[in-house]
Motif scaffolding. Structure first.
Motif, short mmCIF file in Angstrom:
data_model
loop_
_atom_site.label_atom_id
_atom_site.label_comp_id
_atom_site.label_asym_id
_atom_site.label_seq_id
_atom_site.Cartn_x
_atom_site.Cartn_y
_atom_site.Cartn_z
N THR A 58 0.84 -1.19 0.00
CA THR A 58 0.00 0.00 0.00
C THR A 58 0.88 1.25 0.00
O THR A 58 2.10 1.19 0.23
N GLU A 59 0.25 2.40 -0.22
CA GLU A 59 1.01 3.64 -0.20
C GLU A 59 1.58 3.92 1.19
O GLU A 59 2.69 4.43 1.34
N THR A 60 0.83 3.58 2.23
CA THR A 60 1.33 3.74 3.60
C THR A 60 2.53 2.84 3.85
O THR A 60 3.53 3.27 4.47
N ASP A 61 2.47 1.59 3.40
CA ASP A 61 3.62 0.69 3.52
C ASP A 61 4.82 1.25 2.77
O ASP A 61 5.97 1.12 3.22
N ALA A 62 4.56 1.84 1.60
CA ALA A 62 5.65 2.41 0.80
C ALA A 62 6.35 3.53 1.55
O ALA A 62 7.59 3.64 1.53
N ILE A 63 5.56 4.38 2.23
CA ILE A 63 6.17 5.46 3.00
C ILE A 63 7.05 4.89 4.11
O ILE A 63 8.19 5.35 4.31
N VAL A 64 6.57 3.89 4.81
CA VAL A 64 7.34 3.28 5.91
C VAL A 64 8.65 2.73 5.37
O VAL A 64 9.73 2.94 5.96
N ALA A 65 8.60 2.02 4.24
CA ALA A 65 9.81 1.42 3.67
C ALA A 65 10.80 2.48 3.20
O ALA A 65 12.01 2.38 3.43
N LEU A 66 10.30 3.52 2.54
CA LEU A 66 11.19 4.56 2.03
C LEU A 66 11.81 5.35 3.17
O LEU A 66 13.03 5.64 3.15
N ILE A 67 11.01 5.71 4.17
CA ILE A 67 11.54 6.47 5.30
C ILE A 67 12.61 5.65 6.03
O ILE A 67 13.65 6.20 6.46
N ALA A 68 12.40 4.35 6.18
CA ALA A 68 13.39 3.50 6.84
C ALA A 68 14.71 3.54 6.08
O ALA A 68 15.80 3.64 6.68
N LEU A 69 14.65 3.47 4.74
CA LEU A 69 15.86 3.56 3.92
C LEU A 69 16.54 4.90 4.11
O LEU A 69 17.76 4.97 4.34
N PHE A 70 15.79 5.98 4.03
CA PHE A 70 16.38 7.31 4.11
C PHE A 70 16.96 7.59 5.50
O PHE A 70 18.02 8.22 5.62
N GLU A 71 16.27 7.14 6.53
CA GLU A 71 16.79 7.37 7.88
C GLU A 71 18.09 6.60 8.11
O GLU A 71 18.99 7.10 8.81
N ARG A 72 18.21 5.42 7.53
CA ARG A 72 19.48 4.68 7.65
C ARG A 72 20.63 5.45 7.01
O ARG A 72 21.79 5.31 7.41
N GLU A 73 20.31 6.27 6.04
CA GLU A 73 21.33 7.07 5.35
C GLU A 73 21.52 8.45 5.98
O GLU A 73 22.23 9.29 5.43
N GLY A 74 20.87 8.70 7.13
CA GLY A 74 21.08 9.95 7.85
C GLY A 74 20.07 11.04 7.57
O GLY A 74 20.29 12.20 7.97
N TYR A 75 18.96 10.70 6.92
CA TYR A 75 17.93 11.69 6.61
C TYR A 75 16.78 11.53 7.61
O TYR A 75 15.91 10.67 7.45
N ALA A 76 16.76 12.37 8.64
CA ALA A 76 15.78 12.25 9.71
C ALA A 76 14.39 12.64 9.23
O ALA A 76 14.23 13.62 8.48
N ARG A 77 13.38 11.90 9.66
CA ARG A 77 12.02 12.20 9.24
C ARG A 77 11.47 13.42 9.96
O ARG A 77 11.63 13.56 11.17
N ILE A 78 10.80 14.28 9.21
CA ILE A 78 10.05 15.39 9.79
C ILE A 78 8.68 15.43 9.12
O ILE A 78 8.48 14.83 8.06
N GLU A 79 7.76 16.14 9.73
CA GLU A 79 6.42 16.28 9.17
C GLU A 79 5.96 17.72 9.37
O GLU A 79 5.40 18.08 10.41
N PRO A 80 6.22 18.61 8.37
CA PRO A 80 5.80 20.01 8.49
C PRO A 80 4.28 20.12 8.55
O PRO A 80 3.55 19.22 8.10
N PRO A 81 3.76 21.23 9.08
CA PRO A 81 2.31 21.41 9.17
C PRO A 81 1.64 21.35 7.80
O PRO A 81 2.22 21.76 6.79
N VAL A 82 0.42 20.85 7.80
CA VAL A 82 -0.34 20.79 6.56
C VAL A 82 -0.72 22.19 6.08
O VAL A 82 -0.68 22.48 4.88
N LEU A 83 -1.09 23.07 7.01
CA LEU A 83 -1.40 24.45 6.66
C LEU A 83 -0.11 25.26 6.57
O LEU A 83 0.69 25.29 7.52
N GLN A 84 0.09 25.93 5.43
CA GLN A 84 1.30 26.67 5.18
C GLN A 84 0.96 28.08 4.71
O GLN A 84 -0.14 28.33 4.19
#
Length: 364
Positions: A2-28
């Protein structure tokens, strides 16, 4: 997957490479997207207001919110970020809310190395979805800017050349007449001709304010200024010699090594100094090869330009050959001046990419 599973897998890869996850506000804040995003995003934003009347928008993409987050917390210090969540754009026949994931590297000065790193991580991320080898398209807005500057093209004409290439119209559109309304707006066109974009925007805003007008046809003062700047640049001809060099440049295509050779030959034949931009281009190719990427399978095209105003250097798109619509499943590039426009004291190098999860998980 699923798309949610894809996010989890991609974030895990990126965090292993030193890219910390953040979640900016939806309203900008809407103004930064109106001023700095391309027309393609501006015209599809969902805009609202807060209780005080300030204009807000639902997050149409992640790059600008991530940059704002970085400026508030780290300034010019290097940091890497990953993200995954909903973005919001009006899309005919499709949902206006869809999921994206991606990563941004901000502040690193080893420009060519981190360009190659972002592309390599994008391709690593795609491996998790399986399928045939992706199609990788490369471009370089830095080369285009360097060529135009070396030709000594005036700022107004430069903006028009870049706009024509980004829109896919090519240099033929530079020969079109001013169009309807040019005569009646001649005084305003003369007043802003050759001005920097910010000065022209302030000038148009003042005129609209005096007239008591906030928006025209749904367009902000900044967008109206851009249209008048385009009209003004129509009055500035492109010299024949410069046009010939640009037309030759826009025919260049091939793998990165072939493209670099063709650009060097063009620079030599035209007596232009493009060593700085070409050095970055060739160093990037070297770092890609050092990461084990098959650069001979990548396709560079001088005509390839992404329709976002803030890209200034390396750009790329990755396509799934199983899709019949030609839409990218990953896209990104370098935007070294964006953070300065958002409030930094000086340019801060930055590069990143985004995954279109609905195109990866929900393939037609």
């Amino acid at each position: 997957m699923t798309e949610t599973d894809a996010i989890v897998a991609l974030i895990a890869l990126f965090e292993r490479e030193g890219y910390a996850r953040i979640e900016p506000p939806v309203l900008q804040p809407a103004d930064v997207f109106i001023d700095l995003s391309g027309e393609d995003i501006r015209r599809r934003m969902f805009v609202t207001q807060d209780a005080a009347g300030a204009e807000l928008c639902l997050r149409p993409e992640y790059t600008i919110p991530v940059c704002l987050h970085h400026l508030h917390r780290h300034g010019a210090q290097p940091s890497g970020y990953s993200y995954g969540g909903p973005v919001f754009r009006m899309r005919p026949g499709e949902s206006g809310e869809f999921l994206q994931a991606g990563l941004e590297s901000i502040g690193r000065k080893d420009v060519s190395a981190v360009d190659a790193e972002i592309l390599a991580l994008a391709l690593d991320g795609l491996k998790q979805f399986g399928g045939p080898a992706p199609v990788v398209k490369l471009g370089d807005m830095g080369l285009l800017h360097a060529l135009i500057d070396a030709l000594g093209i005036a700022p107004a004409a430069k903006r028009r050349v870049i706009r024509a290439i980004v829109s896919g119209q090519g240099l033929v559109s530079l020969s079109e007449p001013d169009g309807p309304g040019a005569e009646e707006h001649a005084g305003l066109l003369a007043a802003i001709e050759g001005q920097a974009p910010q000065a022209a925007k302030a000038f148009v805003e003042d005129i609209l304010s005096i007239a008591g007008i906030a928006r025209v046809g749904g367009r902000s003062a900044g967008e109206i200024a851009e249209r008048f700047l385009a009209r003004a640049s129509n009055r500035t001809g492109l010299p024949d010699e410069a046009r010939q060099v640009l037309e030759r440049y826009l025919t260049i295509a091939g793998d990165p090594d072939q493209a670099a050779h063709a650009v060097r030959t063009l620079a030599r034949d035209s007596g232009l100094d493009l060593d700085g931009a070409l050095g970055l281009f060739e160093a990037r190719t070297g770092f890609m090869a050092a990461r084990g990427l098959d650069v001979s399978a990548f396709s560079f095209a001088a005509t390839f330009a992404r329709n976002l105003d803030y890209y200034t250097g390396f750009i790329f798109e990755v396509q799934d050959p199983r899709r019949g619509d030609g839409k990218p499943v990953v896209g990104g590039g370098r935007y070294d001046h964006l953070l300065e426009h958002l409030g930094a004291d000086a340019p801060i190098p930055a590069v990143g990419c985004s995954f279109w999860l609905d195109r990866l998980v929900g393939r037609p």
